[in-house]
Scaffold this motif. Structure first.
Motif, PDB file in Angstrom:
ATOM      1  N   ILE B 148     -14.284  27.695  27.004  1.00 13.07           N
ATOM      2  CA  ILE B 148     -13.846  28.451  25.828  1.00 13.07           C
ATOM      3  C   ILE B 148     -14.990  28.402  24.817  1.00 13.07           C
ATOM      4  O   ILE B 148     -15.495  27.329  24.503  1.00 13.07           O
ATOM      5  N   LEU B 149     -15.366  29.578  24.323  1.00 18.07           N
ATOM      6  CA  LEU B 149     -16.489  29.678  23.399  1.00 18.07           C
ATOM      7  C   LEU B 149     -15.986  30.037  22.004  1.00 18.07           C
ATOM      8  O   LEU B 149     -14.930  30.663  21.861  1.00 18.07           O
ATOM      9  N   ASN B 150     -16.757  29.649  20.978  1.00 21.10           N
ATOM     10  CA  ASN B 150     -16.310  29.901  19.597  1.00 21.10           C
ATOM     11  C   ASN B 150     -16.749  31.269  19.081  1.00 21.10           C
ATOM     12  O   ASN B 150     -16.978  31.444  17.902  1.00 21.10           O
ATOM     13  N   ARG B 151     -16.910  32.206  19.976  1.00 23.45           N
ATOM     14  CA  ARG B 151     -17.240  33.579  19.557  1.00 23.45           C
ATOM     15  C   ARG B 151     -16.191  34.523  20.138  1.00 23.45           C
ATOM     16  O   ARG B 151     -15.822  34.372  21.299  1.00 23.45           O
ATOM     17  N   GLY B 152     -15.781  35.468  19.303  1.00 21.38           N
ATOM     18  CA  GLY B 152     -14.741  36.383  19.768  1.00 21.38           C
ATOM     19  C   GLY B 152     -15.032  37.810  19.368  1.00 21.38           C
ATOM     20  O   GLY B 152     -16.195  38.178  19.155  1.00 21.38           O
ATOM     21  N   SER B 153     -13.956  38.587  19.250  1.00 23.04           N
ATOM     22  CA  SER B 153     -14.130  40.015  18.971  1.00 23.04           C
ATOM     23  C   SER B 153     -14.818  40.252  17.620  1.00 23.04           C
ATOM     24  O   SER B 153     -15.487  41.255  17.430  1.00 23.04           O
ATOM     25  N   ASN B 156     -18.478  40.716  17.999  1.00 21.75           N
ATOM     26  CA  ASN B 156     -18.818  41.830  18.901  1.00 21.75           C
ATOM     27  C   ASN B 156     -18.973  41.398  20.363  1.00 21.75           C
ATOM     28  O   ASN B 156     -19.716  42.028  21.109  1.00 21.75           O
ATOM     29  N   VAL B 157     -18.282  40.362  20.733  1.00 26.71           N
ATOM     30  CA  VAL B 157     -18.306  39.956  22.141  1.00 26.71           C
ATOM     31  C   VAL B 157     -17.382  40.890  22.916  1.00 26.71           C
ATOM     32  O   VAL B 157     -16.314  41.248  22.442  1.00 26.71           O
ATOM     33  N   GLU B 158     -17.835  41.305  24.096  1.00 27.50           N
ATOM     34  CA  GLU B 158     -17.039  42.228  24.902  1.00 27.50           C
ATOM     35  C   GLU B 158     -16.792  41.648  26.283  1.00 27.50           C
ATOM     36  O   GLU B 158     -17.536  40.774  26.735  1.00 27.50           O
ATOM     37  N   ARG B 172     -19.281  34.796  33.129  1.00 30.10           N
ATOM     38  CA  ARG B 172     -19.070  36.027  32.360  1.00 30.10           C
ATOM     39  C   ARG B 172     -17.769  35.945  31.553  1.00 30.10           C
ATOM     40  O   ARG B 172     -16.858  35.179  31.902  1.00 30.10           O
ATOM     41  N   ILE B 173     -17.741  36.734  30.490  1.00 30.24           N
ATOM     42  CA  ILE B 173     -16.584  36.718  29.586  1.00 30.24           C
ATOM     43  C   ILE B 173     -15.416  37.442  30.263  1.00 30.24           C
ATOM     44  O   ILE B 173     -15.564  38.562  30.730  1.00 30.24           O
ATOM     45  N   VAL B 174     -14.255  36.766  30.279  1.00 28.64           N
ATOM     46  CA  VAL B 174     -13.085  37.392  30.903  1.00 28.64           C
ATOM     47  C   VAL B 174     -11.907  37.566  29.939  1.00 28.64           C
ATOM     48  O   VAL B 174     -10.940  38.240  30.266  1.00 28.64           O
ATOM     49  N   SER B 180     -12.415  33.423  19.390  1.00 26.23           N
ATOM     50  CA  SER B 180     -12.811  32.660  20.581  1.00 26.23           C
ATOM     51  C   SER B 180     -12.783  33.570  21.798  1.00 26.23           C
ATOM     52  O   SER B 180     -12.198  34.650  21.756  1.00 26.23           O
ATOM     53  N   SER B 181     -13.427  33.110  22.830  1.00 24.40           N
ATOM     54  CA  SER B 181     -13.404  33.887  24.072  1.00 24.40           C
ATOM     55  C   SER B 181     -13.478  32.929  25.244  1.00 24.40           C
ATOM     56  O   SER B 181     -13.890  31.780  25.103  1.00 24.40           O
ATOM     57  N   LYS B 182     -13.032  33.418  26.385  1.00 24.32           N
ATOM     58  CA  LYS B 182     -13.041  32.570  27.589  1.00 24.32           C
ATOM     59  C   LYS B 182     -14.025  33.152  28.592  1.00 24.32           C
ATOM     60  O   LYS B 182     -14.053  34.361  28.823  1.00 24.32           O
ATOM     61  N   ALA B 183     -14.848  32.262  29.162  1.00 22.62           N
ATOM     62  CA  ALA B 183     -15.792  32.698  30.182  1.00 22.62           C
ATOM     63  C   ALA B 183     -15.462  31.989  31.491  1.00 22.62           C
ATOM     64  O   ALA B 183     -15.233  30.789  31.515  1.00 22.62           O
ATOM     65  N   ILE B 184     -15.403  32.758  32.551  1.00 20.14           N
ATOM     66  CA  ILE B 184     -15.169  32.186  33.878  1.00 20.14           C
ATOM     67  C   ILE B 184     -16.542  31.794  34.429  1.00 20.14           C
ATOM     68  O   ILE B 184     -17.511  32.552  34.311  1.00 20.14           O
ATOM     69  N   LEU B 185     -16.656  30.584  34.969  1.00 19.15           N
ATOM     70  CA  LEU B 185     -17.950  30.114  35.475  1.00 19.15           C
ATOM     71  C   LEU B 185     -18.171  30.582  36.918  1.00 19.15           C
ATOM     72  O   LEU B 185     -17.224  30.941  37.617  1.00 19.15           O
ATOM     73  N   LEU B 186     -19.428  30.533  37.343  1.00 15.07           N
ATOM     74  CA  LEU B 186     -19.757  31.059  38.674  1.00 15.07           C
ATOM     75  C   LEU B 186     -19.110  30.244  39.791  1.00 15.07           C
ATOM     76  O   LEU B 186     -18.927  30.750  40.890  1.00 15.07           O
ATOM     77  N   ASN B 187     -18.766  28.973  39.516  1.00 10.62           N
ATOM     78  CA  ASN B 187     -18.182  28.148  40.577  1.00 10.62           C
ATOM     79  C   ASN B 187     -16.658  28.260  40.629  1.00 10.62           C
ATOM     80  O   ASN B 187     -16.019  27.605  41.439  1.00 10.62           O
ATOM     81  N   ASP B 188     -16.070  29.077  39.752  1.00 19.08           N
ATOM     82  CA  ASP B 188     -14.629  29.285  39.790  1.00 19.08           C
ATOM     83  C   ASP B 188     -14.253  29.984  41.096  1.00 19.08           C
ATOM     84  O   ASP B 188     -14.977  30.859  41.574  1.00 19.08           O
ATOM     85  N   ILE B 189     -13.113  29.592  41.636  1.00 23.00           N
ATOM     86  CA  ILE B 189     -12.709  30.101  42.952  1.00 23.00           C
ATOM     87  C   ILE B 189     -12.511  31.628  42.943  1.00 23.00           C
ATOM     88  O   ILE B 189     -12.644  32.290  43.966  1.00 23.00           O
ATOM     89  N   ASN B 190     -12.249  32.184  41.754  1.00 22.37           N
ATOM     90  CA  ASN B 190     -12.039  33.638  41.678  1.00 22.37           C
ATOM     91  C   ASN B 190     -13.284  34.401  41.216  1.00 22.37           C
ATOM     92  O   ASN B 190     -13.208  35.599  40.970  1.00 22.37           O
TER      93      ASN B 190
END
Lengths: 171, 281
Positions: B148-153, B156-158, B172-174, B180-190
């Motif tokens: 979870i990152l402390n940057r959101g809409s 201008n996060v998209e 990448r941001i999902v 705030s925004s959530k980013a899924i990491l490359l090692n996530d199963i999805n």
């Protein structure tokens, strides 16, 4: 005078320690798999709810368990309500066991805990895989279940001691 | 027999419906509420999404505050571990240092030559716009790997923007909330992202495994992929900007499978960059 004011607050906090532990464990991001192994994980919250709802349900109200589940879902990115359902099903099982058991003992509790978490994880897997179509690794579930089962006696002993410390109030 | 059945029903009814003095809802009521919430979630009702978005900011902040001490402890232990590893590597690095100096000089020469050649063919260099962001929550286990990152809409996060750590692609941001925004990491199963193996130039899909490595899920043809080749992001599918380093190919000694060893250590994320310029190619 001050002692008289502080004592009820201290007793209140002491009595509701299980709730604080529940919310702390749900809201924190500590995972032992950082340190031990990537396959290592166990569900502490399952053990906590099972134990306290079995022994002292007054110290862990179902409403707060429900809210803890919602928080857990938000933080784990799982469908909202799923963890609440899991936790409440543990409560139902333990509540049922409490009503039918005349002489509770550790061995019985341990076996029932295994059956309960098997049931809960099956429901969880079913909902995630078949309803929400989320790709899941079943071996992770099995490892998690196994370690949760193995760690149960350790926490059972710890909670027994905690119960002696907290559970001296009649509600 | 009938008495046994009665006992069962009584115990079951008591388990579901009995309330203690201070309890307002029975377990059955709460279970029904949970099921209703799950159903609303499944059908993606707008009101649930709005409520969720508002709640998430508050919950993420609370979680971040509660996790602060243990985060510091984890960082402390990791630092000790890193110091030990650094010491082990120090002597080895001393020997390599001279060799790298030479390589660095050659590299600088190639970069300046590359710029000069680009100027000749009138190709402009893109200026990437990064947004530094703090990692509020780092939730990683086998079931999900996200931060979870402390940057959101408001910043201008998209959705779909690349998240970068020390120049390496990490996710990448999902999901975007107001602050705030959530980013899924490359090692996530999805997680599945298009990439290219260099220098052989094979396009592949890198898939997360839930562990600290990824796997090559799909390549167009069955090429023989050798160890130690580097993987970069590709602009296939217009998801990411091409050429961001991702990781290195490694053979698993146990089962002879090819793993993707990520350059970045996902358990050490404190500050990351969000690549604001989206892929325009």
């Amino acid at each position: 005078m001050i002692k008289n004011n502080i004592l009820p607050i201290f007793n209140f906090i002491k009595f509701y320690i299980p709730i604080f532990i529940l919310f702390f464990s749900v809201l924190n991001e500590f995972d032992l798999n950082y340190f031990i192994s990537t396959k290592f994980s166990f569900n502490f919250v399952f053990i906590l709810i099972f134990y306290w709802y079995l022994k002292k349900p007054n110290q862990l109200p179902a409403g707060l368990i429900f809210i803890a589940g919602l928080l857990n879902d938000v933080l784990n990115n799982s469908p909202i309500g799923l963890s609440s359902l899991n936790y409440l099903l543990i409560c139902v099982t333990t509540s049922y066991i409490r009503h039918i058991t005349l002489r509770p003992n550790f061995q019985k509790d341990w076996i029932i805990f295994l059956i309960t978490i098997l049931l809960i994880n099956s429901i969880d897997y079913f909902i995630l895989f078949f309803i929400f179509s989320i790709n899941l690794n079943i071996f992770n579930y099995i490892f998690n279940l196994l370690f949760t089962f193995i760690f149960f006696p350790i926490f059972y002993g710890l909670f027994d001691n905690l119960l002696k410390f907290t559970g001296r109030r009649n509600d | 027999m009938a008495s046994g059945r009665d006992d069962f029903v009584i115990a079951l009814r008591s388990a579901f419906l009995k309330k203690s003095n201070k309890q307002k809802f029975s377990l059955l009521t709460l279970i029904f509420i949970s099921l209703i919430i799950i159903a609303l979630n499944k059908f993606n009702f707008k009101i649930i999404n709005i409520l969720e978005s508002g709640l998430k900011d508050v919950i993420y902040l609370s979680s971040s505050l509660i996790s602060y001490p243990e985060k510091k402890i984890r960082v402390f232990f990791t630092k000790i571990n890193n110091y030990y590893n650094d010491y082990q590597n120090f002597k080895f690095d001393q020997n390599l240092s001279k060799r790298f100096d030479t390589i660095n000089l050659i590299n600088q020469h190639l970069i300046s030559e590359n710029k000069r050649l680009k100027n000749i063919i009138d190709e402009t260099n893109s200026n990437d716009n990064y947004l530094l962001s703090k990692v509020l929550i780092d939730k990683q286990n086998q079931f999900s790997s996200s931060i979870i990152l402390n940057r959101g809409s408001r910043d201008n996060v998209e959705l779909g923007m690349a998240v970068i750590d020390n120049g390496y692609l990490i996710g990448r941001i999902v999901e975007i909330n107001y602050s705030s925004s959530k980013a899924i990491l490359l090692n996530d199963i999805n997680s599945k992202i298009p990439a290219i193996i260099e220098p052989i130039g094979i396009h592949v899909i890198i898939s997360g495994t839930g562990y600290d490595y990824g796997v090559i899920q799909y390549s167009k043809d069955n090429y023989e992929i050798k160890e130690d080749l580097n993987i970069f992001s590709s602009d296939g599918g217009n998801i990411f900007k091409a050429g961001i380093p991702i990781g290195k190919l490694k053979k698993d000694i146990n089962n002879d499978e090819t793993k993707v060893e990520f350059f970045s250590d996902f358990s050490q994320l404190e500050f990351v960059n969000i690549l604001l310029s989206k892929n325009e190619f």
